[in-house]
Design a protein around this motif. Structure first.
Motif: not given
Lengths: 117, 111
Positions: B51, B64-68
Motif C-alpha cells: 500500500s 494504488n490497490i483499487q486501480e491495480k
C-alpha cells in the motif's frame, strides 16, 4: 556468508544428463526461492521454501524437476534427463523471517547458467 | 493477456530526467515487488509494498490497490540507473514466494 551463493555459475551438459544446482542462502534467512530466466524470456517462479512448512512446488515445470532444502539452509535444484528447453539462468533468492527488519528485501544470487546441448 | 503488464517496454532518457515506469496487474495481490536487473544479470530487490508509497534515495515506488497499478519513479536519473526494471506480484492467498513477473522495462540513461 555475506550474500546468496550459487554454484556452479555455468554448467554445460548434454541432453539427457542430470544436473544439480546449489544455493547457499544468507545465514538466518528462512525463506528461499528458486526462479529461472530463459533467454529472451521473463522470470518464472519454480519453488519456494519457508522454514519448516511444506514447500510451494507449484512452479516446477515437470516431474523432471525437484528441489530440496536440507537443515533449513542449503538448497539443491535437480533436473533429471535435461532437455534443451531447460537451458536458462536459474536464480536463487532468500529473505529473513517476514516479521524481521528488512523483511521486505529479497536477496538474489548471481545465478547458475545452464546450457543443454 | 499477461497478469502483470509493464510500460514502457523500452525507455531512453537523458541524464537528470525524471523517469516513470508503470506496472498494471489483473489479479488480487498481497504484495508487489520492484526489482532491478543490471546488464551483467545480477538482480537487486528495490521495494516490496502492499500500500501507499516508499522512498529510497532517488527511487520512489507507489501503489494504488483499487486501480491495480504501481509506478516506479527515478528522480535525477543517472547513467548508472541503466538497467531492466521488473515488477512482480505475489497473488493474494498464494505463497509469498510464488511471484508473477512482468516482462521488464529496459531503461537506458544517456550522459
Amino acid at each position: 556468508g555475506a550474500g546468496v551463493s550459487q554454484s556452479p555459475s555455468n554448467k554445460v551438459t548434454e541432453k539427457g544428463k542430470d544436473v544439480e544446482l546449489r544455493c547457499d542462502p544468507i545465514s538466518g534467512h528462512t525463506a528461499l526461492y528458486w526462479y529461472r530466466q530463459s533467454l529472451g524470456q521473463g522470470l518464472e517462479f519454480l519453488i519456494y521454501f519457508q522454514g519448516n512448512s511444506a514447500p510451494d512446488k507449484s512452479g516446477l515445470p515437470s516431474d523432471r524437476f525437484s528441489a530440496e532444502r536440507t537443515g533449513g539452509s542449503v538448497s539443491t535444484l535437480t533436473i533429471q534427463r535435461t532437455q534443451q528447453e531447460d537451458s536458462a539462468v536459474y536464480l536463487c533468492a532468500s529473505r529473513i523471517p517476514y516479521t524481521g527488519r528488512g523483511a521486505n528485501v529479497l536477496t538474489f544470487g548471481a545465478g547458475s547458467r545452464l546450457t543443454v546441448l | 493477456k499477461n497478469e502483470v503488464e509493464q510500460s514502457p517496454q523500452n525507455l531512453t532518457a537523458q541524464e537528470g530526467e525524471f523517469i516513470t515506469i508503470n506496472c498494471s496487474y489483473s489479479v488480487g495481490i498481497s504484495a508487489l515487488h520492484w526489482l532491478q536487473q543490471h546488464p551483467g544479470g545480477g538482480i537487486v530487490s528495490l521495494f516490496m509494498l502492499s500500500s501507499g508509497k516508499k522512498k529510497h534515495g532517488r527511487l520512489i515506488a507507489t501503489i494504488n490497490i483499487q486501480e491495480k497499478h504501481s509506478s516506479l519513479h527515478i528522480t535525477a536519473s543517472h547513467p548508472r540507473d541503466s538497467a531492466v526494471y521488473i515488477c512482480a506480484v505475489s497473488r493474494y492467498g498464494g505463497s509469498q514466494g510464488n511471484l508473477i513477473f512482468g516482462k521488464g522495462t529496459k531503461l537506458s540513461v544517456k550522459p
